[in-house]
Write an enzyme that holds these catalytic residues in place. Structure first.
Site, PDB file in Angstrom:
ATOM      1  N   ASP A 146      25.346  29.447  -1.843  1.00  0.00           N
ATOM      2  CA  ASP A 146      25.045  29.557  -3.334  1.00  0.00           C
ATOM      3  C   ASP A 146      23.797  29.676  -3.576  1.00  0.00           C
ATOM      4  OD1 ASP A 146      26.933  29.563  -5.171  1.00  0.00           O
ATOM      5  OD2 ASP A 146      27.592  27.454  -5.118  1.00  0.00           O
TER       6      ASP A 146
HETATM    7  C1  GLC Z   1      23.151  24.248  -6.527  1.00  0.00           C
HETATM    8  C2  GLC Z   1      23.251  23.420  -5.171  1.00  0.00           C
HETATM    9  C3  GLC Z   1      24.508  24.058  -4.288  1.00  0.00           C
HETATM   10  C4  GLC Z   1      25.442  24.491  -5.229  1.00  0.00           C
HETATM   11  C5  GLC Z   1      25.030  25.143  -6.553  1.00  0.00           C
HETATM   12  C6  GLC Z   1      26.133  25.277  -7.255  1.00  0.00           C
HETATM   13  O1  GLC Z   1      22.637  25.407  -5.962  1.00  0.00           O
HETATM   14  O2  GLC Z   1      22.241  23.277  -4.481  1.00  0.00           O
HETATM   15  O3  GLC Z   1      24.481  23.189  -3.301  1.00  0.00           O
HETATM   16  O4  GLC Z   1      26.347  25.144  -4.569  1.00  0.00           O
HETATM   17  O5  GLC Z   1      24.270  24.480  -7.306  1.00  0.00           O
HETATM   18  O6  GLC Z   1      26.091  26.002  -8.405  1.00  0.00           O
HETATM   19  C1  GLC Z   2      28.516  23.843  -2.832  1.00  0.00           C
HETATM   20  C2  GLC Z   2      29.374  24.803  -3.683  1.00  0.00           C
HETATM   21  C3  GLC Z   2      30.045  25.761  -2.606  1.00  0.00           C
HETATM   22  C4  GLC Z   2      29.113  26.690  -1.984  1.00  0.00           C
HETATM   23  C5  GLC Z   2      28.214  25.630  -0.964  1.00  0.00           C
HETATM   24  C6  GLC Z   2      27.249  26.271  -0.225  1.00  0.00           C
HETATM   25  O1  GLC Z   2      29.268  23.228  -1.901  1.00  0.00           O
HETATM   26  O2  GLC Z   2      30.418  23.995  -4.264  1.00  0.00           O
HETATM   27  O3  GLC Z   2      30.554  26.724  -3.309  1.00  0.00           O
HETATM   28  O4  GLC Z   2      29.913  27.545  -1.112  1.00  0.00           O
HETATM   29  O5  GLC Z   2      27.652  24.624  -1.921  1.00  0.00           O
HETATM   30  O6  GLC Z   2      26.078  26.801  -1.137  1.00  0.00           O
END
Ligand code: GLC
Ligand code: GLC
Length: 818
Positions: A492
């Site tokens: 993400d």
């Molecule tokens: C933030 C977090 C990430 C997560 C994302 C979800 O970027 O650091 O881990 O997956 O939010 O929106």
């Molecule tokens: C968090 C989010 C997931 C994402 C991951 C890596 O766990 O929930 O959707 O893939 O972060 O960013």
């Protein structure tokens, strides 16, 4: 150092002291009513949606940590007049008076806290019964003194005004809307019931009530906290009725106990709905109707009903956990596979990423990619629930094949704030659906009409949704023929189209590039993997296979532009430069593409998979698990986004994301390296890390999203426990690939790639109505597996015999180095 121990027989983790490094929590409830409970009784309750139907208030990030929640107080009323009375909390918090004995046992859907102080024993059992929307706190107090004890028992909760976010911010309104009723000892919290709500909360007590409070200040006293309420100190509550301010429920009951006498008091904290046109009794009044609730309260006020409900809950979990059980030579594996990993899988399925001690319950709803992945570990537990989830998720897809990144569980509508455009999202639906069909052979699901954008007029059979998911990727290929990344892919925080330089902006949704250049090798690998499932599905339906040509083109693109010479690259940025390449200064190698591409079979035949996985071992593996990338980003790169916003070693900037480690475990099994796969499995297995609890700090019975990577000062420290895709993926890696028991479209496959130190293992698996008794024997080194079913050798490793009651599968395996 440890803070407790596993009790595998009881399926409990027993915490031996209250001051764990962080609150160690458990979940109550597995249907619609949920509670989060810590080892000192902290936490909160909600109905279905942690944001919109929050029953009790909880202050995240409070000091001292984890105060409030389920407050219980004992007061020794026999103390001399004028002396400071002895007051304590049998769950330690909120009073925090040191106890003579303390133990908390977290089990499957229930928590037990037992403690003792000055000869008074307390035994508390917290759970949510199946079928009803309430939380039971069954409190048994025993007098182990040689003289009679005169005690007061108080129980208190602070109500939340339903929308947890509004409750924590909209004070100008909320401090005036609080309303309660108290009738026959039951406290009803009915803020906003007069107007648009038809639901309320209640807090009842099975014993005769000596007094109550519903106004927080009356109970605590001005300028006092939960650790020393003035009502408890005085041994007398004031029967306050809240009008505005902070409505609470506080109950007081007196206990006279002879030596060795014990008494049980049941507290009920619940949620109830009335039909919108039948809210009041008498009709036309403003008095809330209790008609349909009264029998429920009456029932659980009886201890034998509570016991029956508890046994039903135990039985429910026996059934679920019985779907797959294993006996391997390793206790950590057995306990995680048979108990805790499954339990966590269920929890993530229920709650996605909404409410934990790190997810505040007000933010994220159900994530599209998250829920599809959670399903991979869940589907054999309750296939009918998995089916519904798939249909719900698919209904938030858009006609383009893209998907809302999240949806709200209460409304099931896609969340507009975050929108869509995370280009990996739709492909996960293909994987989860394939897993569902492999488990159930319910091919009919593909013909179910499912809306797009939650609009029934836009419905199409589910199979069409899958095809659009695939087409979505093909409609969005970049300059190298690799899939465009959009807002982000699985990671993400790899935000290659959002150049954000303004504090507070969303890294994901502030999209200011046209998105036609940045590509993802990860999505490419995922597409190839998904295409293999689509081929299997099409073949079964007797339809032309529409995606294998596209998959080979994407494979070609991966080899042409996504292979760096010794590992797979990660992506291309908005300027067309590679990410995850030896050419980069930082972020030269990433874990994700090595995992997904090898899982998809790339390079397995020609040795390139092995090279990629060797690079992972050399560059990314640490004793605490495999980090996301190396070198970590040491500064903020505008063109990379959130990934470089984290300090090195944390979260997506080279943290150990436990979610991704299983991809490497699976990839290692794809090239037959069971020892390596299993070694990685053990490195992040929570139970093996129990001895390191002072370093790890999170619960030793569940996976955490992240363990700090080698670049972080606190290398090895876990964060964000419970709600993480790590649960499902680790479960899949160990059960389906290392132990090798995996559903296929044709039947159950058994093809272990186990560690060479094992002689074998046993397993029992219920699959499509058949009970499989599996006995694996390792007869030597090598790479050869033979199966006998009910004494007869079969071809290959898939058991396809017509289903009958029980089948015995003997597996003779030559695996691993000599
Ligand atoms: C933030 C977090 C990430 C997560 C994302 C979800 O970027 O650091 O881990 O997956 O939010 O929106
Ligand atoms: C968090 C989010 C997931 C994402 C991951 C890596 O766990 O929930 O959707 O893939 O972060 O960013």
């Amino acid at each position: 150092m440890r803070y407790g121990h596993f009790d595998d027989e009881q399926r409990e983790y027993a915490i031996e002291r209250p001051d764990t490094p962080l609150p160690w929590i458990n979940y109550l409830g597995c249907e619609d009513h949920f509670g989060i409970i810590s080892n000192t009784g902290g936490g909160y309750s909600f109905y279905r949606d942690a944001r919109l139907r929050r029953l009790t208030r909880y202050r995240y990030n409070s000091t001292p940590l984890d105060t409030g929640g389920r407050c219980l107080y004992l007061r020794d009323d026999a103390a001399e007049v004028g002396a400071t009375p002895l007051v304590w909390s049998p769950s330690w918090q909120p009073v925090r008076r040191e106890l003579d004995q303390y133990e908390c046992r977290h089990g499957m859907g229930y928590t037990l806290i037992r403690s003792r102080l000055q000869g008074i024993e307390a035994d508390i059992r917290y759970f949510v019964p199946l079928g009803d929307s309430l939380e039971i706190w069954e409190v048994t107090i025993a007098n182990r003194r040689s003289r009679p004890a005169n005690l007061s028992l108080f129980a208190a909760v602070e109500f939340c005004l339903w929308d947890a976010l509004d409750d924590a911010s909209n004070f100008q309104r909320n401090l005036s809307v609080g309303e309660v009723e108290v009738v026959e000892g039951v406290i009803y919290h009915k803020s906003e019931y007069r107007e648009r709500r038809n639901h309320f909360a209640f807090f009842a007590c099975s014993a005769e009530v000596a007094g109550f409070d519903t106004q927080r200040e009356a109970f605590l006293g001005p300028y006092r906290g939960w650790e020393s309420p003035s009502g408890v100190q005085a041994g007398l509550l004031s029967n306050s009725i809240a009008h505005g301010w902070q409505p609470i429920g506080a109950q007081h009951t007196r206990l006279q106990l002879k030596p060795d006498e014990a008494k049980t008091v049941v507290f009920l904290l619940g949620y109830h709905e009335n039909p919108p046109d039948d809210k009041f009794d008498p009709a036309g009044s403003q008095v809330l109707s209790k008609r349909s609730l009264t029998p429920i309260i009456a029932r659980y006020r009886q201890p034998q009903e509570v016991e029956a409900a508890f046994l039903a809950l135990r039985h429910y979990w026996d059934e679920l956990l019985g779907k797959l059980s294993v006996t391997t030579p390793d206790p950590h594996t057995n306990r995680m596979v048979n108990i805790w990993n499954v339990y966590q899988v269920m929890t993530t399925f229920n709650l996605s990423r909404s409410a934990s001690y790190f997810e505040s319950g007000v933010g994220r709803g159900m994530g599209f990619r998250d829920s599809n992945q959670d399903l991979l570990g869940f589907v054999h537990l309750a296939p009918e629930r998995a089916r519904q989830r798939i249909l719900d998720l698919a209904a938030t897809q858009l006609p383009s094949g893209g998907a809302y990144h999240q949806y709200q569980p209460l409304t099931k509508l896609g969340n507009n704030d975050i929108g869509s455009g995370f280009n990996d999202d739709p492909l996960w639906l293909v994987l989860s659906l394939a897993a569902y069909i492999k488990e159930t052979a319910d091919w009919d699901i593909l013909d179910e009409p499912v809306p797009y954008d939650s609009n029934p007029e836009l419905a199409e059979p589910l199979y069409g949704h899958l095809q659009r998911s695939m087409q979505y990727t093909l409609d969005r290929l970049g300059p190298h023929g690799l899939p465009l990344i959009g807002r982000a892919d699985w990671n993400d925080c790899l935000n290659l189209n959002s150049f954000s330089d303004t504090p507070g902006e969303s890294f994901q949704t502030t999209t200011n590039k046209d998105g036609k250049v940045a590509e993802s090798v990860f999505i490419a690998g995922l597409f190839v993997l998904a295409a293999q499932e689509m081929v299997g599905i099409a073949r079964h339906r007797g339809e032309a296979d529409a995606f294998s040509d596209a998959a080979s083109k994407i494979e070609d693109a991966i080899w042409a532009a996504g292979w760096d010479g010794a590992w797979f690259r990660r992506a291309y940025d908005d300027s067309g430069n590679p990410i995850g390449s030896k050419e980069c200064e930082e972020g030269q190698i990433f874990i994700e593409p090595q995992g997904v591409c090898v899982m998809a079979g790339l390079g397995v035949e020609d040795g390139r998979a092995q090279r990629a996985l060797d690079a992972v071992a050399d560059r990314l593996a640490t004793v605490h698990g495999i980090v996301l990338h190396q070198p970590a980003y040491s500064r903020y790169y505008l063109h990379l986004g959130e990934i470089s916003s984290y300090p090195p070693g944390y979260k997506e900037n080279a943290g150990i994301f436990c979610h991704t480690n299983p991809w490497i475990m699976i990839a290692e099994t794809r090239i037959g390296r069971g020892d390596r796969a299993y070694d990685y499995y053990l490195r992040i297995n929570p139970s093996t890390r129990e001895d390191l609890s002072d370093v790890h700090r999170c619960e030793p019975y569940v996976y955490a999203q992240m363990i700090a990577g080698r670049d972080a000062p606190a290398h090895g420290e876990a964060k964000n426990s419970w709600l993480t895709g790590s649960a499902a993926w680790n479960y899949v890696a160990i059960t389906q690939w290392i132990l090798g028991i995996r559903p296929t479209f044709e039947g159950l496959e058994v093809a272990p790639v186990m560690p060479s130190t094992w002689d074998g293992f046993k397993a029992e698996r219920y699959f499509r109505g058949v009970r499989y008794l599996i006995q694996v024997e390792r007869t030597g080194p090598g790479n050869e597996i033979r199966l006998e079913v009910d004494g007869h050798p079969i071809e290959g490793t898939v058991v396809t015999l017509p289903p009958v009651g029980t089948q015995e599968v003997r597996v003779i395996a030559k695996v691993g180095p000599g």
